[in-house]
Structures are given as structure tokens and as C-alpha cells.
Design a protein around this motif. Sequence first.
Motif, PDB file in Angstrom:
ATOM      1  N   GLY A 159       0.790  -1.222   0.000  1.00  0.00           N
ATOM      2  CA  GLY A 159       0.000   0.000   0.000  1.00  0.00           C
ATOM      3  C   GLY A 159       0.820   1.267   0.000  1.00  0.00           C
ATOM      4  N   ARG A 160       2.110   1.146   0.311  1.00  0.00           N
ATOM      5  CA  ARG A 160       2.951   2.333   0.395  1.00  0.00           C
ATOM      6  C   ARG A 160       4.187   2.220  -0.496  1.00  0.00           C
ATOM      7  N   ILE A 184       4.437  -0.357  10.608  1.00  0.00           N
ATOM      8  CA  ILE A 184       3.981   0.272   9.376  1.00  0.00           C
ATOM      9  C   ILE A 184       5.211   0.454   8.506  1.00  0.00           C
ATOM     10  N   MET A 235       7.079   2.357   5.515  1.00  0.00           N
ATOM     11  CA  MET A 235       7.036   3.649   4.831  1.00  0.00           C
ATOM     12  C   MET A 235       8.131   3.724   3.775  1.00  0.00           C
ATOM     13  N   PRO A 236       7.821   4.288   2.611  1.00  0.00           N
ATOM     14  CA  PRO A 236       8.882   4.508   1.622  1.00  0.00           C
ATOM     15  C   PRO A 236       9.692   5.741   1.995  1.00  0.00           C
ATOM     16  N   GLN A 253      11.467   2.245   5.497  1.00  0.00           N
ATOM     17  CA  GLN A 253      11.623   2.131   6.942  1.00  0.00           C
ATOM     18  C   GLN A 253      10.398   1.466   7.543  1.00  0.00           C
ATOM     19  N   GLU A 283       8.122   1.302  11.058  1.00  0.00           N
ATOM     20  CA  GLU A 283       7.831   2.151  12.206  1.00  0.00           C
ATOM     21  C   GLU A 283       6.837   1.461  13.131  1.00  0.00           C
ATOM     22  N   HIS A 291       4.575   2.538  16.649  1.00  0.00           N
ATOM     23  CA  HIS A 291       4.157   3.632  17.514  1.00  0.00           C
ATOM     24  C   HIS A 291       3.109   3.081  18.476  1.00  0.00           C
ATOM     25  N   ASP A 310       8.052   5.381  20.183  1.00  0.00           N
ATOM     26  CA  ASP A 310       8.287   5.363  18.739  1.00  0.00           C
ATOM     27  C   ASP A 310       9.569   4.586  18.467  1.00  0.00           C
ATOM     28  N   GLU A 321      11.850   3.075  15.027  1.00  0.00           N
ATOM     29  CA  GLU A 321      12.010   2.999  13.571  1.00  0.00           C
ATOM     30  C   GLU A 321      13.256   2.192  13.257  1.00  0.00           C
TER      31      GLU A 321
END
Lengths: 180, 133
Positions: free
Chosen positions: A79-80, A119, A121-122, A129, A131, A133, A138, A140
Motif C-alpha cells: 500500500g505504500r 507500518i 514507509m517509503p 523504513q 515504524e 508507535h 516510537d 524505527e
Amino acid sequence: MTYSNRRLDDSSVFAQQMQKDVFNAATISADVLSRQSATRSGTAVAHFQFGDKKLTLSYPDCGVGMPKWLPAVVESLLGRWGTEAGWDGYSAKPTNQNYVDLLLTNLFPLMQHNSLPPIIMPLADGGVQAEWHKNGVDLEIEFSASRTPTYYFYNAETGKEEEGRFDHHFAHIREIISKL
Amino acid sequence: MSLPTDDKSIPDSDRLFRRVANNPTMLIPDNGGWRPSSAVFKTEELSVNIESLMKAQSRKPESTLDNYSGQYLVSIIAKDVREHKHPIVKDNVPKAGQPAPDPAHGLILGPKKSAFANAMVRSCKWVVAPPKE
């Protein structure tokens, strides 16, 4: 079995097995269609389909079935995925599968079966990366195209903040994830 | 290699506006709403629109999103950026052979540590926010 040294360098585990249709930013819903049995000792193969997007992964089989976090991670990844140059509205590079492979390869030894899924993330340089939370914490782990893999940790309650090389703090990161 | 010098004509109090993509989404769920991922602030040449330039051009901050439908907008403060030793420079002069930049365009320079990116996440404010979950 020790994962850290082997997994950090063995990104070919996923490079050989991962097949992905080109992602075109369509909305994806997470429906895991099937899981095939092990193709070789100690590994399992999973097939995912999200709408018209397909992904095949092989991963270490610890005898307890597919990790509960894996479908959410795959959904987040697909999705990302930054497919087009400039996907961020600026000058981002398309997501480079080599960094996806590296991240996934290292997630398995970091995570336990019931670990909180990150999650994905591009990054604008083509990297990715992961992540987490939760409850003001947090975490990463970053597999950037521009630098050595790193981790970052922040606890909002205590103000504790850490940042360092991923490979130098593998056990520490694994412990943080186990407590999330 | 040393970075260009920070442009002191940009006030510490200036807001710097950064677009947040939604395709793929760069949003993280946050207490019923959303916050940007730290990945939004990790680009080495981090593009922003500079508030004082936009005011001089009689532009509202939201005009940063013109031609970028579906995206959102956050602001960070120049003073907070400088506390992390990143120079802020104007980058609004057209260059030969390249598309003309936004007239209020600027750059936050230097490799971005996660500590900087996450500090920006914690301090940023939505200017154009995504709908709540």
C-alpha cells in the motif's frame, strides 16, 4: 539458530523468492488467499493477493505457522510502495526492491510470532523504513539508500531518545519490539 | 563537503510549509487522527515553501498545494530547524533546463537524522489536515 549476522547480509533470501506485480497506487485490501507448504527445509512460502496485486514471499518456518504480523506488513508494504518517480510530490525515487528485501530479511529474526506489526514507509531516496508507535513509544528501523541501516527510539514519557546503527543494536531493538 | 550558509533573512519565526503525500500515503494513525511519518522530513534537500516569501507574494499557505490535489500540508518553524544545525536557503530562482520552482520555494539542507525528522513530526502543525479516521 542465530539470525542476526546471517540475516543482515543474506538479503538474497527474499531477492530470489519475491515476485511482485508493479504497484500502481490502487487501494488495497488485505486478503491472504493461500499459503503453500515448505519448498525446502526450514522455509515456507506464502502467496498474497490484494485486489489485482500479487506477492510471493518465502520466509523462515519456525513450525508455528505464518507470523501473525506478516499479512499486515505485506499490506502496508504494497500500500505504500513508491512506484513512480516523484511519488511524494517532490523528487522522490521509486522504491528500490533491494531495500525492501533487506528490511523483510531482518524483520523475521527481530519479531516474535505475536509481535506488533510495523507500518512500512517509503523513503524519498528509494529506501524503506519500518515504524512502530504505541503508548508514546516510537521505534524505527531505516534501510536507506543513502546510509548504513539505522534505528531510532523515543519514549515520550521519559524523554529517552536513541539513534544508532541497526547492526550494532540488533538485540536491543529485538527487546524493544518484544515489549511493544 | 560543507553546506551552503543559512539565510538569516528568513526569520526564525517563519513557518516552513511541507506537502505530505497521500498516494502512497505518508500518514500514521494518531489518536483518531493522523500525523506525518518521519519519512516526510528525511530528504537531504528538503523542499519547503517559506512563509515570509509567500506573504510578500500575497499568497496563502494553502496555495502550496495548488496542482497537488489529494495531498496535505504541514508547517514547521525555522527556529526549530536551525536548532538541529540545518541551513535554510531560498531556492526560487529558475535554473536553465529545469522547471521553474515555486516562487516561495526553499530548502532545508544536510543529511537528516531520525532525531531531526521525529522532532519535526512532534512539533509540526497541520495547515491542511487529512480527515479524521
